[in-house]
Scaffold this motif. Sequence first.
Motif, short mmCIF file in Angstrom:
data_model
loop_
_atom_site.label_atom_id
_atom_site.label_comp_id
_atom_site.label_asym_id
_atom_site.label_seq_id
_atom_site.Cartn_x
_atom_site.Cartn_y
_atom_site.Cartn_z
N GLU A 1 0.83 -1.00 0.12
CA GLU A 1 -0.04 -0.10 0.04
C GLU A 1 1.00 1.31 0.05
N ILE A 2 2.06 1.30 0.82
CA ILE A 2 2.79 2.44 1.14
C ILE A 2 3.57 2.70 -0.49
N GLY A 3 3.76 1.62 -1.16
CA GLY A 3 4.49 1.65 -2.64
C GLY A 3 3.71 1.89 -3.76
N SER A 4 2.38 1.86 -3.49
CA SER A 4 1.28 1.98 -4.43
C SER A 4 1.49 3.46 -5.30
N GLY A 5 1.96 4.40 -4.53
CA GLY A 5 1.98 5.75 -5.15
C GLY A 5 3.31 6.17 -5.99
N ASP A 6 4.31 4.94 -6.08
CA ASP A 6 5.49 5.05 -6.75
C ASP A 6 5.06 4.82 -8.10
N MET A 7 6.31 5.30 -9.00
CA MET A 7 6.28 5.22 -10.41
C MET A 7 6.42 3.60 -10.71
N ASP A 8 5.45 3.21 -11.67
CA ASP A 8 5.51 1.92 -12.03
C ASP A 8 6.53 1.58 -13.00
N TRP A 9 7.86 1.62 -12.69
CA TRP A 9 8.94 1.48 -13.69
C TRP A 9 8.89 0.48 -14.55
#
Length: 415
Positions: free
Chosen positions: A21-29
């Motif tokens: 959930e924390i990582g869900s806002g990161d760029m989807d590289w």
Amino acid sequence: MRKTLPNSGADWDQLKAQMEEIGSGDMDWRNGRTGMYVFYAGDDVLKVAKEAYTMFMSENALGPMAFPSLKRMEDDVVNMGLSLLNAPEGATGNMTSGGSESIFLAVKSARDRARSRGIDTNDAEVIVPRSAHLAFDRACHYLNLKIVRIPITDEQVADVRAMEKAINDRSIMMVGSAPCYPFGLIDPIAELAATAKKHDLWFHVDACVGGYFAPFARMNGVDLPPFDLGVDGVCSLSADLHKYGYAAKGASTVLYPSEELHAHQIFDCSDWSAGRMVTPTAAGTRPGGAIAAAWAVMNYLGVEGYRKNAQTVVETRQKLQDAVSEIDGLHVHGSPQLGLIAFGSDELDIFSVYGKIFEKQWFTSITTEPPGIHLMLTPAHAPVIDDYIAVLKQAVEDVRAGDSDAKPKQVRYGG
Ligand SMILES: Cc1ncc(COP(=O)(O)O)c(C=O)c1O
């Protein structure tokens, strides 16, 4: 409110879900829309890196006597790097945590060689092209040296004559990039190295981006100038494994053509209460995982795997380069040959174009001198480059039509 350590621990499953959930806002590289920070060569390579990393995650390369495995894998990685980069017999080097540490160590070695010759190195000068990475400024700052940045040529590469003119009795080191970060262009390394040698200065090649890419592009037929440890006068070279080596993050190499030059890098001290420490790098504890992952990925890909990836990346860059050259009002900075490309405009506000592209969820970088859009391409970009080109064309049309609200307030390289 400041976060405090929870009183009792939580289940891993619960934590894992929370982290997702924390990582869900990161760029989807993985989808190829990120043109910096991540070098993705496919899930198979990632699996090898991850599993190898975890196998040696707890081991510490500060203790080669305790962990001969890590010593062996580091030696193998360094030797593979030396072979690829045409190092002479007797060459050596180390793995480090990244390009900045490799550069720091090379600058330290240059400084300590100068000291060993009786030179007062306080504020001694390091001459670099304007396009050299800021890691050199950081190294100089930490090592009490003065960085001297020299304007580059109209072709956006190091100006050998201007750099030679800057040499004075305070100079100890010169630098060239292969390629430089801003434009992806290879400086005239042979001429710079010869100039440095003529004036008895240390010469470093920053091949952090190109070290594990350019040799394969060359094998594939790209006509590259000499840039590696085979060039006379090169005293050190940095080449990152966590970039186009596709290894896990925390992996670079710093290489020297001889033990004699490498000796200036070593820290050797016993002036405390717990015995002698001899260590080659800036870190104390050295993560075994990063060494193991680099070793595994290099052996997994082999020359054929790296060549294939380099071919894909070079073709992708060429496709984008051709498209940019055909878009009215845009031009490519210099003539890139590897995986990096930057382009700008004399007519349009290129940062407004950048903003329009950013709105469509593409995360790339910029140049400021001159202003431009910057992409570090990887195999992940091949399937989406046509989409990028379409988005770019639309962005240019929008900005030309007066729609420039998207201009970002600030685009940064890091932080
Ligand atoms: C040419 C060049 N040198 C040095 C570095 C610094 O490498 P790192 O970010 O691994 O410290 C970079 C990073 O992109 C680079 O492009």
